[in-house]
Design a protein around this motif. Sequence first.
Motif, PDB file in Angstrom:
ATOM      1  N   TYR A  77       0.804  -1.210  -0.233  1.00  0.00           N
ATOM      2  CA  TYR A  77       0.080  -0.062  -0.027  1.00  0.00           C
ATOM      3  C   TYR A  77       0.751   1.148  -0.024  1.00  0.00           C
ATOM      4  CZ  TYR A  77      -3.818  -2.955   0.631  1.00  0.00           C
ATOM      5  OH  TYR A  77      -4.795  -4.097   0.287  1.00  0.00           O
ATOM      6  N   TYR A 126      -6.735   3.099   2.249  1.00  0.00           N
ATOM      7  CA  TYR A 126      -5.239   3.509   2.241  1.00  0.00           C
ATOM      8  C   TYR A 126      -4.595   3.250   0.974  1.00  0.00           C
ATOM      9  CZ  TYR A 126      -6.998   4.038   7.007  1.00  0.00           C
ATOM     10  OH  TYR A 126      -7.707   4.071   8.005  1.00  0.00           O
ATOM     11  N   ARG A 127      -5.206   2.680  -0.246  1.00  0.00           N
ATOM     12  CA  ARG A 127      -4.442   2.441  -1.413  1.00  0.00           C
ATOM     13  C   ARG A 127      -4.181   3.704  -2.057  1.00  0.00           C
ATOM     14  NH1 ARG A 127      -2.873  -1.756  -4.158  1.00  0.00           N
ATOM     15  NH2 ARG A 127      -4.395  -3.334  -3.067  1.00  0.00           N
TER      16      ARG A 127
END
Length: 191
Positions: free
Chosen positions: A49, A186-187
Motif C-alpha cells: 500500500y 489507504y491504497r
Amino acid sequence: MALALTSGPAVEPVSLAEAKAHLRVDEDAEDDLISALITSARSWVERQYGLALITQGWSFYLDRVPDAGAVALPLAPLQSVESVTFHAGDGGTSELDADGYAYDALSNPARLVFKSVSGGASLRRLNGIEIAYTCGFGDAADDVPAPIRQALLLLIAHWFERREPVPAGGEPPEVPAMVAGLLAPYRQVRL
C-alpha cells in the motif's frame, strides 16, 4: 530511482500481547512465530500500500531533477523532508537550502517541488539527488489508524492458521477479503 530505509520503526503497530489475545494463545511457545508474523504483516501492508505505519526515515534517490521539477515521494504519510542532497560526480556533496524546495504532505502521494536548482550537470550519473524524509502515522502503535491495526490482526491470524509454504515460483495465497476491505481506503491510486 532507489529507496533506502535509514531508520526503521521503533515499535510494531500491533504488540505481541495484542496479537496473542486476538489469536487466543495463552502459551509462550509460539511467541517467536507470532512476533515474526507481526513484522511480516506490517512489512506486507507497507509494501502493498506504499505506507509507513510507524515513524521511519527514508532516503529517495533520483538520477536528476525531473523536467516538471516535482517529485512524488513513494511512501505515505509524509511527516517532513529532512534534507535534499546533491552528490557530485567527483564524490563531493552539497545540501540544497530549505528555501530551494517545498513539499506537500497533504497530497497522496506527497510531493516535493524544486523551486530552483543549479549544478545539475555536475551530478553523478546514478542516484545524484538524495531526498531524506520522515514518514509514518506517528511514533506509537496507537497512532496507526484502527482499520489498519485490525487488518494486521486479521492477517496475522490468517497466516498463523495457514502455515503452508508457497511453492517456488508460485503465487502466495490471497489475503482474506476483509483484510483487503479494511485496507482499501489507504491504497494509493496510480494513473
